[in-house]
Design an enzyme around this catalytic site. Sequence first.
Site, PDB file in Angstrom:
ATOM      1  N   CYS A  82       0.827  -1.207   0.000  1.00  0.00           N
ATOM      2  CA  CYS A  82       0.000   0.000   0.000  1.00  0.00           C
ATOM      3  C   CYS A  82       0.863   1.260   0.000  1.00  0.00           C
ATOM      4  O   CYS A  82       1.664   1.448  -0.908  1.00  0.00           O
ATOM      5  CB  CYS A  82      -1.005  -0.036   1.150  1.00  0.00           C
ATOM      6  SG  CYS A  82      -2.355   1.164   0.950  1.00  0.00           S
ATOM      7  N   HIS A 191      -4.030  -4.750  -0.288  1.00  0.00           N
ATOM      8  CA  HIS A 191      -3.682  -5.283   1.036  1.00  0.00           C
ATOM      9  C   HIS A 191      -3.766  -6.810   1.022  1.00  0.00           C
ATOM     10  O   HIS A 191      -4.843  -7.378   1.245  1.00  0.00           O
ATOM     11  CB  HIS A 191      -4.640  -4.735   2.089  1.00  0.00           C
ATOM     12  CG  HIS A 191      -4.432  -3.298   2.404  1.00  0.00           C
ATOM     13  ND1 HIS A 191      -3.512  -2.862   3.334  1.00  0.00           N
ATOM     14  CD2 HIS A 191      -5.003  -2.172   1.892  1.00  0.00           C
ATOM     15  CE1 HIS A 191      -3.537  -1.537   3.398  1.00  0.00           C
ATOM     16  NE2 HIS A 191      -4.440  -1.103   2.538  1.00  0.00           N
ATOM     17  N   GLU A 193      -2.807  -8.817   3.253  1.00  0.00           N
ATOM     18  CA  GLU A 193      -3.163  -9.298   4.590  1.00  0.00           C
ATOM     19  C   GLU A 193      -4.670  -9.255   4.836  1.00  0.00           C
ATOM     20  O   GLU A 193      -5.160  -9.869   5.795  1.00  0.00           O
ATOM     21  CB  GLU A 193      -2.417  -8.486   5.654  1.00  0.00           C
ATOM     22  CG  GLU A 193      -2.969  -7.107   5.948  1.00  0.00           C
ATOM     23  CD  GLU A 193      -2.588  -6.036   4.931  1.00  0.00           C
ATOM     24  OE1 GLU A 193      -2.967  -4.862   5.130  1.00  0.00           O
ATOM     25  OE2 GLU A 193      -1.906  -6.369   3.941  1.00  0.00           O
TER      26      GLU A 193
END
Length: 213
Positions: A82, A191, A193
């Site tokens: 990001c 992202h 994650e």
Amino acid sequence: MKIAVVDYGMGNLRSVTKALEHVAGDHAQIVLTADPAIVAAADKVVFPGQGAMPDCMKELTERGLKHAVLDAAREKPFLGICVGAQLLFEHSEEGDTAGLGVFKGNVVRFPKDKMVDGQGQKLKVPHMGWNEMFKVHDHPLWAGISDAERFYFVHSYHFQPDDNITVLESCYPYRFAAAVAKDNIFAIQCHPEKSHQAGLSLLKNFVNWNGNT
């Protein structure tokens, strides 16, 4: 093996760290750190980021982590996420901010006059939610992940690289570089994650990556 997650006070650090711990298991020690010496000693480095780029650059510099990040990007497997990925470029339109200059190019805002879908409906900025990722070039971090897999995005700005380093694109409403890679560095706008199994697969690929393409 030790993987350092750079903590400069900006980013979804807990989620990134927990996701890496999940995929690494006993194969690597994941360390969330604000210590430049620990970043320098790590085998691999993850550089997340979230928020406004001027604030991120300010915190990175004031905490003494700028040179540690630059050194890591030169010599070891390195993952930017990001705003951490955006910081690797020369310049951002967000606050007219100078970046780290690892990659040639700029970070630009989605232009208001182009934010219309195929039915003429206005699209919101920031670009927020799930979107497809399209492979431009093969890369070890994309191994085992299907083309057009959906990842989670939250951003108002995107990369505009000068060099041919784009490995993945997304579309909102036009194609833009969603991931870039060069040598030992992989930098991604979305992202992983927060991107369920596909994102975990990418992070696991990073854990297993030796930095070669």
